[in-house]
Write a protein that holds these residues in place. Sequence first.
Motif, mmCIF file in Angstrom:
data_model
loop_
_atom_site.group_PDB
_atom_site.id
_atom_site.type_symbol
_atom_site.label_atom_id
_atom_site.label_comp_id
_atom_site.label_asym_id
_atom_site.label_seq_id
_atom_site.Cartn_x
_atom_site.Cartn_y
_atom_site.Cartn_z
ATOM 1 N N GLU A 37 0.704 -1.384 -0.143
ATOM 2 C CA GLU A 37 0.041 -0.012 -0.024
ATOM 3 C C GLU A 37 0.761 1.222 0.052
ATOM 4 O OE1 GLU A 37 -3.516 1.978 2.701
ATOM 5 O OE2 GLU A 37 -2.635 0.041 3.381
ATOM 6 N N VAL A 38 0.214 2.320 -0.596
ATOM 7 C CA VAL A 38 1.054 3.437 -0.758
ATOM 8 C C VAL A 38 0.885 4.426 0.239
ATOM 9 C CG1 VAL A 38 1.634 5.811 -2.074
ATOM 10 C CG2 VAL A 38 1.069 3.324 -3.287
ATOM 11 N N ASN A 39 1.829 4.868 0.883
ATOM 12 C CA ASN A 39 2.058 5.968 2.190
ATOM 13 C C ASN A 39 2.549 7.297 1.608
ATOM 14 O OD1 ASN A 39 1.263 6.717 4.506
ATOM 15 N ND2 ASN A 39 2.521 5.679 5.684
ATOM 16 N N LEU A 61 16.391 8.895 0.676
ATOM 17 C CA LEU A 61 15.910 9.500 2.190
ATOM 18 C C LEU A 61 15.501 8.498 3.077
ATOM 19 C CD1 LEU A 61 16.004 12.247 3.362
ATOM 20 C CD2 LEU A 61 13.751 12.184 3.201
ATOM 21 N N LEU A 62 14.667 7.532 2.752
ATOM 22 C CA LEU A 62 13.992 6.529 3.573
ATOM 23 C C LEU A 62 15.085 5.182 3.692
ATOM 24 C CD1 LEU A 62 10.338 6.711 2.589
ATOM 25 C CD2 LEU A 62 11.721 8.120 4.352
ATOM 26 N N PRO A 63 15.153 4.394 4.874
ATOM 27 C CA PRO A 63 15.714 3.288 4.820
ATOM 28 C C PRO A 63 15.435 2.269 3.998
ATOM 29 C CG PRO A 63 14.797 4.026 6.961
ATOM 30 C CD PRO A 63 14.352 4.885 5.883
ATOM 31 N N PHE A 64 16.593 1.095 3.913
ATOM 32 C CA PHE A 64 16.209 0.089 3.034
ATOM 33 C C PHE A 64 15.046 -0.619 2.699
ATOM 34 C CE2 PHE A 64 16.565 -4.517 2.189
ATOM 35 C CZ PHE A 64 17.101 -4.578 1.269
ATOM 36 N N HIS A 65 14.105 -0.933 3.607
ATOM 37 C CA HIS A 65 12.740 -1.700 3.576
ATOM 38 C C HIS A 65 11.942 -0.701 2.679
ATOM 39 C CE1 HIS A 65 14.130 -5.317 5.454
ATOM 40 N NE2 HIS A 65 14.558 -4.608 6.557
ATOM 41 N N PHE A 66 11.849 0.512 2.699
ATOM 42 C CA PHE A 66 10.964 1.385 2.044
ATOM 43 C C PHE A 66 11.275 1.866 0.622
ATOM 44 C CE2 PHE A 66 11.201 2.053 6.526
ATOM 45 C CZ PHE A 66 9.949 2.323 7.063
ATOM 46 N N GLU A 67 10.326 1.343 0.080
ATOM 47 C CA GLU A 67 10.296 1.442 -1.550
ATOM 48 C C GLU A 67 9.870 2.689 -2.146
ATOM 49 O OE1 GLU A 67 11.756 0.050 -5.152
ATOM 50 O OE2 GLU A 67 11.889 -1.091 -3.351
ATOM 51 N N GLU A 68 10.939 3.700 -2.381
ATOM 52 C CA GLU A 68 10.285 5.059 -2.724
ATOM 53 C C GLU A 68 9.670 4.972 -4.044
ATOM 54 O OE1 GLU A 68 12.705 8.389 -1.688
ATOM 55 O OE2 GLU A 68 13.673 7.236 -0.087
ATOM 56 N N ILE A 69 8.443 5.344 -4.326
ATOM 57 C CA ILE A 69 7.756 5.594 -5.374
ATOM 58 C C ILE A 69 8.106 6.739 -6.199
ATOM 59 C CG2 ILE A 69 5.586 5.310 -6.821
ATOM 60 C CD1 ILE A 69 4.848 3.422 -4.353
ATOM 61 N N LYS A 70 7.883 7.827 -5.309
ATOM 62 C CA LYS A 70 8.043 9.235 -5.964
ATOM 63 C C LYS A 70 8.728 10.085 -4.889
ATOM 64 C CE LYS A 70 5.271 12.944 -8.142
ATOM 65 N NZ LYS A 70 3.763 13.171 -8.694
ATOM 66 N N LYS A 83 7.645 15.951 -0.568
ATOM 67 C CA LYS A 83 6.963 14.936 -0.523
ATOM 68 C C LYS A 83 7.155 13.505 -1.024
ATOM 69 C CE LYS A 83 3.186 18.392 -1.347
ATOM 70 N NZ LYS A 83 1.999 18.676 -2.152
ATOM 71 N N ILE A 84 7.185 12.508 -0.341
ATOM 72 C CA ILE A 84 7.709 11.321 -0.615
ATOM 73 C C ILE A 84 6.306 10.232 -0.470
ATOM 74 C CG2 ILE A 84 9.112 9.305 0.096
ATOM 75 C CD1 ILE A 84 10.867 11.484 1.258
ATOM 76 N N GLU A 85 6.350 9.429 -1.887
ATOM 77 C CA GLU A 85 5.405 8.513 -1.762
ATOM 78 C C GLU A 85 6.139 7.161 -1.714
ATOM 79 O OE1 GLU A 85 3.009 8.208 -5.295
ATOM 80 O OE2 GLU A 85 2.199 10.448 -4.722
ATOM 81 N N PHE A 86 5.758 6.219 -0.808
ATOM 82 C CA PHE A 86 6.606 4.986 -0.730
ATOM 83 C C PHE A 86 5.652 3.686 -0.344
ATOM 84 C CE2 PHE A 86 6.225 6.814 3.642
ATOM 85 C CZ PHE A 86 5.806 5.783 4.292
ATOM 86 N N ALA A 87 6.023 2.769 -0.443
ATOM 87 C CA ALA A 87 5.607 1.181 -0.160
ATOM 88 C C ALA A 87 6.336 0.535 0.574
ATOM 89 C CB ALA A 87 4.799 0.668 -1.157
ATOM 90 N N VAL A 88 5.969 -0.493 1.479
ATOM 91 C CA VAL A 88 6.652 -1.585 2.019
ATOM 92 C C VAL A 88 6.128 -2.995 1.615
ATOM 93 C CG1 VAL A 88 7.474 -2.476 3.966
ATOM 94 C CG2 VAL A 88 7.224 -0.028 3.967
ATOM 95 N N TYR A 89 7.062 -3.858 1.053
ATOM 96 C CA TYR A 89 6.665 -4.995 0.468
ATOM 97 C C TYR A 89 6.875 -6.147 1.661
ATOM 98 C CZ TYR A 89 5.894 -2.341 -3.695
ATOM 99 O OH TYR A 89 5.310 -1.453 -4.458
ATOM 100 N N GLU A 90 7.274 -6.100 2.825
ATOM 101 C CA GLU A 90 7.548 -7.122 3.832
ATOM 102 C C GLU A 90 6.580 -6.963 5.057
ATOM 103 O OE1 GLU A 90 11.418 -7.822 4.766
ATOM 104 O OE2 GLU A 90 12.236 -7.216 2.767
ATOM 105 N N GLU A 91 6.283 -7.944 5.440
ATOM 106 C CA GLU A 91 5.333 -7.697 7.053
ATOM 107 C C GLU A 91 6.365 -7.527 8.030
ATOM 108 O OE1 GLU A 91 1.982 -10.714 7.477
ATOM 109 O OE2 GLU A 91 2.816 -11.645 6.113
ATOM 110 N N GLY A 92 5.628 -6.791 9.032
ATOM 111 C CA GLY A 92 6.405 -6.245 10.244
ATOM 112 C C GLY A 92 6.463 -5.111 10.619
ATOM 113 N N THR A 93 7.052 -4.653 11.780
ATOM 114 C CA THR A 93 7.136 -3.177 11.974
ATOM 115 C C THR A 93 8.610 -2.691 11.474
ATOM 116 O OG1 THR A 93 5.780 -3.794 14.036
ATOM 117 C CG2 THR A 93 7.117 -1.665 14.192
ATOM 118 N N PHE A 94 8.555 -1.573 11.149
ATOM 119 C CA PHE A 94 9.659 -0.832 10.535
ATOM 120 C C PHE A 94 9.616 0.773 10.984
ATOM 121 C CE2 PHE A 94 8.183 -3.940 7.371
ATOM 122 C CZ PHE A 94 9.248 -4.501 7.428
#
Length: 301
Positions: A37-39, A61-70, A83-94
């Motif tokens: 999901e995009v945040n 700007l964001l750490p490894f697990h965060f996939e920056e989209i825009k 403004k940063i749009e990002f998504a995470v593709y692994e379960e867990g707390t980051f």
Amino acid sequence: MIKLKKILLLLLFLVCVNSFAQLLSSNMEKKTLALGEVNHLVIKIDNLGSRTVTAAQKNELLPFHFEEIKDSIGSNFNSYERKIEFAVYEEGTFKIPELEFKVGEKVLKTIPYEIEVINTAHKDDQINDIMSNKEVQLEVTDYWELYKWYLLAALALIALIIAIIMFVKYGRKSKDSPVVTTNQTLKELESLKKKKYIEEGNYRSFYVELIDISRKFITRQYSIPADVLLTDDLISLMKQNNTISQENEKIVEDVFLRGDLVKFAKTFPDQQMMEKDFTEIRDFVKRSSKDIEFENLRKDV
């Protein structure tokens, strides 16, 4: 009254300080996300006063697990917005740690964020096709387009196998046929004739090459190991084998024995004898095909 003045002066001072100080604010849209999901994260800095803002490069700007989209940056004389749009593709707390932004010589930091990523899919969820399956009737041309390369490859393989079989069965046989061997040996004898050993009386060189040509010919034409056998052993084997006719055996025996005598300087043939031996060996080579034909008939019987 004096006390009130002091309070007013203090408030005025604080207002002035805030008016010239840089204000950094950040806002995270969601703290809980589904997989993929995009945040959105928005970071703003006000009251720049023409100062330069230095931060991590775009999409870094964001750490490894965060996939920056825009990652978009907007700035003007007095403000900076990222403004940063990002998504995470692994379960867990980051966690997103404090992010640093350098304004002039001053370093400003955002507050840290913690994001929980969950998988909203379940094993028992039913997946529905967008469209129902539809039967399609294929024609001959459709099957040809689907399988033509397989068919062509199979035909090419069959053709290659047939070519190899034909080559092994006929090509090699024709190359080693009695006629080819005969013609090759006759050419070698003609080359020997042109060296004029007979005319010059060089009987030793003449008989060495004549017998060498004859041994190779007998080996190829009759499959008798004449190239490795001593003269006596060769004569004995020819008589036992019965592959070579008696007439041809007699010629080979006489010429080979005379060649041995010449080799060890026990006889000195004249030009007439050398001419006779050359002619008889050449005639033997020409007649050899009849020996092969007779031997093939005998095997068939």
